[in-house]
Design an enzyme around this catalytic site. Sequence first.
Site, short mmCIF file in Angstrom:
data_model
loop_
_atom_site.label_atom_id
_atom_site.label_comp_id
_atom_site.label_asym_id
_atom_site.label_seq_id
_atom_site.Cartn_x
_atom_site.Cartn_y
_atom_site.Cartn_z
N LYS A 560 0.86 -1.18 0.00
CA LYS A 560 0.00 0.00 0.00
C LYS A 560 0.90 1.23 0.00
CE LYS A 560 -1.96 -1.64 3.67
NZ LYS A 560 -3.38 -1.60 3.45
N ARG A 561 0.30 2.38 -0.18
CA ARG A 561 1.06 3.63 -0.13
C ARG A 561 1.85 3.70 1.17
NH1 ARG A 561 -1.27 8.63 1.50
NH2 ARG A 561 -3.27 7.54 1.47
N THR A 668 -9.26 -1.16 0.61
CA THR A 668 -9.82 -2.17 -0.30
C THR A 668 -8.84 -3.32 -0.51
OG1 THR A 668 -9.07 -0.86 -2.21
CG2 THR A 668 -11.37 -0.61 -1.53
N LYS A 672 -9.40 -7.49 -1.11
CA LYS A 672 -8.81 -8.28 -2.19
C LYS A 672 -8.03 -9.47 -1.66
CE LYS A 672 -8.44 -4.02 -4.80
NZ LYS A 672 -7.57 -2.83 -4.99
#
Length: 825
Positions: A560-561, A668, A672
């Site tokens: 993620k970021r 999100t 996933k």
Amino acid sequence: MDELVKEALEDDFRVNLEDAENIKRALIAYMVRVVGHDPRSAGPRQWFLALAHVIKGILSERGMKTSRAQYGDDTRRVYYLSMEFLTGRRLMKHLLDLGLEANVRTALEALGQDLDVLAEEEPDPALGNGGLGRLAACFLDSLATHGYPGYGYGIRYEFGMFSQTIEDGQQVEHPDNWLRRGNAWEFVRHNVVYPVRFHGRIACFRDETGRERCEWVDTDDVHAVAYDLKVTGYDSPVISNLRLWSARATTDFDLRFFNEGNYIEAVKDKTTSETLSKVLYPMDTTVLGQELRLKQEYFFVSASLQDILARYLRVHEDLSRLHTKVAIQLNDTHPALAVPELMRLLVDIHGLDWEEAWKVTRETFSYTNHTLLPEALETWPIGMLEHVLPRHLEIIYLINHDHLQQVRFRFPGEMEVLRRMSLVDEDTQRIRMAHLAIVGSSKVNGVAALHTRLLRETVFPEFDEMYPGKFVNVTNGVTQRRWLLQCNPMLSDLITEAVGPAWKTDLTALHDLEPLVEDAAFRERFIAIKVANKQRLAEHLEAETGVATDAESLFDVQVKRIHEYKRQLLNVLHVVHRYRQLREGLVTDAVPRTVFIGGKAAPGYYLAKQIIRLIGDVALTVNNDPQVNDRLKVVFLPNYNVSNAEITIPGANLSEQISTAGTEASGTGNMKFALNGALTIGTLDGANIEIKDEVGDDNIFIFGLTTEQVAETKRKGYNPWKVVEQDADLRQVLDMITSGYFNPQQTNRYQAIRDTLFDGGDHFMVLADFRAYVDAQARVDDLFRDPDAWARKAILNVARMGYFSSDRSIHTYARDIWNVAPMEI
């Protein structure tokens, strides 16, 4: 002519492309007539282009049918405005949606080509930073799949989110020139061009009726040119459209300067104008960078609204009824300037009264909030707005005047409430864009149950009290077509074989998998698929990084970021703790683990870059220490993007969702991973809470302070020094990081991290949650020692993810916010 077109559009494309032989003939025809290459000498690039053009023909036909049906039925439409759209590669998605993959693969094999090789010829357009853009792409997919009349609007960035490499352990940004060989999927609309204006001044006068009118004059203009991408839905005749705007100068060059030989000055205006669509999120640490970003936001908002009004006016004359046929969703505050821009267009250009225009505006817009962090709520300096968009600043002031009048009526005598609810922050002299979006919208939604509750109770409580019913929740979702069907074909086939194909458009059908948890043969196949996906991930990463990993180890993934609140740093602290235990012989039966961390740090975010460098230093030490004996590996995944995610997510055993409680809006990635059979270790934050409620407390690893406990700990005076004093393991981990153990050549390299944790007060509670996190990781180890028990919980995670489809999100938006219905074609 109309009859000929009608007959052509009424022909089902499957009649001509339903078998491999016809597809082969079509590919050869397009190779010769469109690509212009001899099929005998064509390589993968040429065959990719030929195939893309074949598919574009199908998309164009379906797009025309969809558009004609919308106009014919006078359909109410939804327009999704977003600065980011992370669509991923499109070839395999289109083939899957159209049901053509098997026949295309066969046709290409007959031509000596491999479809998978062709797919690698397509760039992955990085037109987004992370979850915001991926969510937007999922929503367009769900709109098309379920037949809703939907459009997306954004910017056609020439250079997307930067390409990341790791050099000497540090992030290095490179331009992501995804358009260097063109975009095979786009339709350029040279006839769809709108002027976008900046600077200038305001001239007001009385018209013949005595009403005051204002004109924005002496402006610097740029043209917005439309590029369309067709978005397919799964087994659906409806096509959604993503329209991206590219900036073009109003004139290519100044002939006077050119003739004088001053060639640089001759093209200055062109160069300046076209920077608007040059790069995603220019670095905003300078005033010029901030101004460019402001201009970008207005550029795409203005072009999009002009386009929406033009489409409406083709079949309607009364703009006072715009909101009955148009619903516009603002994805975060980046498009919030749409509120004053629509007011400007309705009042200044089309002559509506202010009150009437304001009613239309408020009933047309809805706003999705994506953050709880005060520093992430967008604001703009008044001076900058006055310089760049003077008319819009005037309109914002007028909106604020009327808004504050209503606040005074609702909260009489409460000056502090008036100050907090004002669109203008008087202390900083900035405009609050979230406030503007709230006031200018009919509905405001959060993206997870906790997020929406905190918005109402802690971030915007007075707005919630003033506008009962305006704040609603729409928990995010992901499209199972890309994030299971496409990226994990082996698991998809197993699911379809077990419960049928309904889950592809109705994810709740996965509930039928639950009884199979007790089927030993099913569990064995499930485990084998996970191992195969892990092996694929291991091979991919060895090719990318040179680090060999063992697919039998526990694959622990955080992608993620890179941001302090997402707490990659907490992950690293656990890795160092684990490494120290292994090295000093404190554990003898440790579960072999490979820790994958990936993501990009914003170019100007120094501490995030330091965290990446720390990960690299720790990895270099751990991976080369023979005393660890492959019981622990650390890998940083460079240049994480959609294509990499499609390989990484199916291969994960453990999904790290460890943000500080009360900081992540939804997430999100958590959805996933669980959908692909990974177990989650996470805090009670964002959608983790709803995932826990769905999968069950026994099938997820929850740890750490709750949102309320975080607030209470800070209220009582949180002391990170005391936490460290009371935890010898944590103290030794921090000593290793800050003493230069992992970087002896520069012992003070991570002084900034140390300062943030101690002098900065450990704002994101990394140290406070360390012990709980380590204990949760021990529970992970205990479960992973029993592969059958792990598989049972992983299968239950897949089976209970039905709620987290973007289809459910879109149905909720359509029913509760947009008031749109599916089309029938």
